[in-house]
Design a protein around this motif. Structure first.
Motif, PDB file in Angstrom:
ATOM      1  N   THR A 169       0.848  -1.186   0.000  1.00  0.00           N
ATOM      2  CA  THR A 169       0.000   0.000   0.000  1.00  0.00           C
ATOM      3  C   THR A 169       0.888   1.241   0.000  1.00  0.00           C
ATOM      4  O   THR A 169       1.830   1.340   0.785  1.00  0.00           O
ATOM      5  CB  THR A 169      -0.928   0.016   1.226  1.00  0.00           C
ATOM      6  N   THR A 170       0.568   2.181  -0.890  1.00  0.00           N
ATOM      7  CA  THR A 170       1.407   3.354  -1.120  1.00  0.00           C
ATOM      8  C   THR A 170       0.570   4.621  -0.952  1.00  0.00           C
ATOM      9  O   THR A 170      -0.606   4.658  -1.333  1.00  0.00           O
ATOM     10  CB  THR A 170       2.002   3.299  -2.539  1.00  0.00           C
ATOM     11  N   LEU A 171       1.182   5.659  -0.405  1.00  0.00           N
ATOM     12  CA  LEU A 171       0.555   6.972  -0.257  1.00  0.00           C
ATOM     13  C   LEU A 171       1.285   7.964  -1.146  1.00  0.00           C
ATOM     14  O   LEU A 171       2.517   8.076  -1.091  1.00  0.00           O
ATOM     15  CB  LEU A 171       0.623   7.443   1.196  1.00  0.00           C
ATOM     16  N   VAL A 172       0.519   8.691  -1.987  1.00  0.00           N
ATOM     17  CA  VAL A 172       1.111   9.710  -2.845  1.00  0.00           C
ATOM     18  C   VAL A 172       0.402  11.045  -2.617  1.00  0.00           C
ATOM     19  O   VAL A 172      -0.703  11.100  -2.068  1.00  0.00           O
ATOM     20  CB  VAL A 172       1.025   9.327  -4.339  1.00  0.00           C
ATOM     21  N   ARG A 173       1.063  12.118  -3.076  1.00  0.00           N
ATOM     22  CA  ARG A 173       0.491  13.460  -2.962  1.00  0.00           C
ATOM     23  C   ARG A 173       0.813  14.265  -4.218  1.00  0.00           C
ATOM     24  O   ARG A 173       1.924  14.197  -4.748  1.00  0.00           O
ATOM     25  CB  ARG A 173       1.071  14.181  -1.751  1.00  0.00           C
ATOM     26  N   GLY A 174      -0.165  15.005  -4.703  1.00  0.00           N
ATOM     27  CA  GLY A 174       0.030  15.910  -5.825  1.00  0.00           C
ATOM     28  C   GLY A 174      -0.780  17.174  -5.596  1.00  0.00           C
ATOM     29  O   GLY A 174      -1.498  17.305  -4.605  1.00  0.00           O
ATOM     30  N   THR A 175      -0.686  18.121  -6.526  1.00  0.00           N
ATOM     31  CA  THR A 175      -1.390  19.397  -6.428  1.00  0.00           C
ATOM     32  C   THR A 175      -2.421  19.512  -7.537  1.00  0.00           C
ATOM     33  O   THR A 175      -2.114  19.255  -8.706  1.00  0.00           O
ATOM     34  CB  THR A 175      -0.389  20.566  -6.521  1.00  0.00           C
ATOM     35  N   PHE A 176      -3.641  19.898  -7.176  1.00  0.00           N
ATOM     36  CA  PHE A 176      -4.717  20.072  -8.155  1.00  0.00           C
ATOM     37  C   PHE A 176      -4.810  21.540  -8.548  1.00  0.00           C
ATOM     38  O   PHE A 176      -5.031  22.410  -7.697  1.00  0.00           O
ATOM     39  CB  PHE A 176      -6.040  19.607  -7.550  1.00  0.00           C
ATOM     40  N   ASP A 177      -4.629  21.815  -9.831  1.00  0.00           N
ATOM     41  CA  ASP A 177      -4.643  23.200 -10.307  1.00  0.00           C
ATOM     42  C   ASP A 177      -5.962  23.590 -10.971  1.00  0.00           C
ATOM     43  O   ASP A 177      -6.063  24.628 -11.614  1.00  0.00           O
ATOM     44  CB  ASP A 177      -3.480  23.459 -11.264  1.00  0.00           C
ATOM     45  N   GLY A 178      -6.974  22.741 -10.781  1.00  0.00           N
ATOM     46  CA  GLY A 178      -8.267  22.986 -11.385  1.00  0.00           C
ATOM     47  C   GLY A 178      -8.536  22.120 -12.592  1.00  0.00           C
ATOM     48  O   GLY A 178      -9.693  21.912 -12.976  1.00  0.00           O
ATOM     49  N   LYS A 179      -7.462  21.611 -13.208  1.00  0.00           N
ATOM     50  CA  LYS A 179      -7.602  20.781 -14.395  1.00  0.00           C
ATOM     51  C   LYS A 179      -6.904  19.429 -14.252  1.00  0.00           C
ATOM     52  O   LYS A 179      -7.332  18.446 -14.863  1.00  0.00           O
ATOM     53  CB  LYS A 179      -7.038  21.507 -15.622  1.00  0.00           C
TER      54      LYS A 179
END
Length: 389
Positions: free
Chosen positions: A129-139
């Motif tokens: 099991t892996t946890l990731v993170r990113g940024t949502f810029d609206g698109k």
């Protein structure tokens, strides 16, 4: 991925002794069957068309994000699901129960929110099991980075856990399954026995910082050989995780084998017993797994026999159904319903009832508008809103 050493200093016998020293004794309870159906509500389809949706979370602008087990993320725009590109997402292991699983939005973000997702990665012989993170810029969600991976690796496509919930102090809870059913093994023991092994992440709820590191103050970290991320232990496969914002209580729904699904009130540092304490039976032998009551281990608030396959979880605080405030709501896949469990100030169940959905319910959440929402586990999965009849 590097192999993690399995030279645990915590055997099952030692785990029993440690648990007896640190946890209160809880008497066994009578298992519950399906509760009575309740009227006065109806389910309205908001959007339809995601193949096997798994998790949902709300953006600061009020729109919902929904994951598909097959590795895609969608945003709900009006009555439709629009796919959100995921730039940098690791390859998703989609066999069995594996896939792109839960999603959560950092509660402190208003603009360009950080999006946290759990997923299975690896191969049939070595996955985790892996946890990731990113940024949502609206698109799109960009800049995706891996924050955490459970260890050691396991085999097969079962028991990833994978639910996320934020605590009031800004730390993140994450559930990890025990790794699978017998005869699956991890290292020198059955996978399910790793839930009593603090040298592995299997069968636990973790408490992490927003950057995926071990949060300071985790109470089990001081034990010999313990991994510092572990917040509670002795879990089989937590499929629902919710924090009551009014009380700070943490609730979890957990799958048991052949009966024995559980609703647990989870307290930091405690041992919830699996596989030494259980209401379930072995899939192959049909013999009971463990005992219903073990000194020093914490018992469930509700145990279901037969299993409804409990899923996502929320604590209701909205205005749409005032009579439901403070109740715990869980989805049920085999039960094809939503379970309402009314609890008292000590977290004891005082009443149960069911909202009959007629489809497998994978997740339940309260939206920013105060309504309950549910995801159906279907090839053309639906997002449902619960409204007054």
């Amino acid at each position: 991925m590097p192999t993690f050493p399995l030279k645990s200093t915590v055997t099952l016998a030692v785990a029993l002794a440690l648990s007896a020293a640190f946890a209160p004794h809880a008497a066994a309870i009578e298992p519950s069957g399906p509760p009575a159906a309740v009227k006065g509500w109806r389910a309205v389809t908001v959007a339809k068309g995601v193949d096997r949706p798994w998790g949902m979370a709300w953006l600061p602008d009020g729109r919902a994000l929904v994951t598909s087990k097959h590795g895609k993320l969608f945003v709900v725009n009006g009555n439709r699901f629009d796919e959100v590109p995921l730039e940098g997402l690791p390859e998703v292991f989609t066999s069995g129960q594996g896939g792109l699983l839960d999603v959560s939005v950092h509660p402190g973000d208003k603009d360009n929110p950080r999006i946290y997702m759990t997923l299975a990665t690896g191969t049939s012989s070595a996955n985790r099991t892996t946890l990731v993170r990113g940024t949502f810029d609206g698109k799109r969600v960009h800049g995706i980075e891996t924050l955490f991976q459970a260890r050691p690796d396991k085999s097969g496509g079962a028991h990833f856990g994978s639910r996320l919930a934020w605590l009031p102090d800004g730390t993140l809870l994450m559930s990890i399954g025990d790794g699978g059913n017998p005869p699956t093994r991890i290292g020198d023991r059955l996978a399910r026995e790793q839930a009593q092994n603090l040298a592995t992440h299997q069968g636990s709820i973790l408490r992490l910082t927003a950057d995926g590191k071990a949060a300071p103050g985790n109470p089990l970290a001081k034990r010999p050989g313990a991994l510092p991320e572990i917040w509670s232990m002795g879990h089989r496969n937590v499929q629902g995780l919710a924090v009551d914002k009014a009380t700070g209580q943490v609730w979890a729904t957990e799958h048991g084998p052949r009966g024995g699904d559980e609703l647990n009130l989870v307290v930091a540092g405690q041992n919830y017993g699996w596989p030494l304490q259980s209401y379930g039976a072995d899939y192959v032998t049909a013999e009971p797994v463990g005992q219903r009551e073990v000194p020093g281990m914490v018992g469930p608030k509700v145990a279901y026999v037969p299993s409804p396959a409990l899923s996502g979880l929320t604590v209701y605080s909205g205005s749409q159904f005032p009579q439901w405030r403070g109740s715990v709501f869980s989805g049920a896949m085999v039960g094809m319903d939503i379970r309402r469990i009314a609890v008292d100030k000590n977290g004891n169940a005082v009443r149960q009832e069911r909202l009959e959905i007629g489809a497998r319910v994978r997740d339940v959440k309260q939206g920013p508008d105060g309504h309950l929402y549910a995801l159906t586990d279907e090839a053309e999965g639906r997002l449902l809103r619960i409204v007054r009849e």
